[in-house]
Design a protein around this motif. Structure first.
Motif: not given
Length: 106
Positions: A65-72
């Motif tokens: 599971d998990g998330e992608l984190l953007t520069p924003q």
């Protein structure tokens, strides 16, 4: 684990594995998933990361599971990004909501 570290050595962990590591307590169970966070610079990188995670996820004994984190500062669940959904649930520090895919990295 080796495939995940090879994919991105800066992979971060949260959830039950992180709590078990930090406290020494038994937060993990046979049904535990692996909660991870990846920082991605752009849409192309997010798509490549999600595709790689689909491949890795098909070969490991636990759910990744998990998330992608953007520069924003926007976080998107990686499986949701891997879908063809035109709108995605995006989490941020001060607001969560459904966002058009094209706006996630804007």
């Amino acid at each position: 684990m080796a495939a995940l570290v090879t994919l991105d050595p800066d992979t971060r962990c949260f959830g039950s594995l992180a709590w078990a590591h930090l406290t020494g307590l038994a937060y993990l169970s046979p049904g535990s998933d692996l909660d991870l966070l990846w920082t991605v610079a752009d849409q192309r990188t997010a798509t490549a990361r999600a595709r790689a995670l689909l491949t890795i996820g098909a070969t490991v004994p636990m759910r990744i599971d998990g998330e992608l984190l953007t520069p924003q500062g926007h976080a998107v669940q990686w499986r949701e990004w891997a879908s063809d959904a035109p709108e995605l649930l995006v989490k941020a520090a001060h607001v969560n909501g459904v966002t058009p895919r094209a706006a996630v990295f804007a």
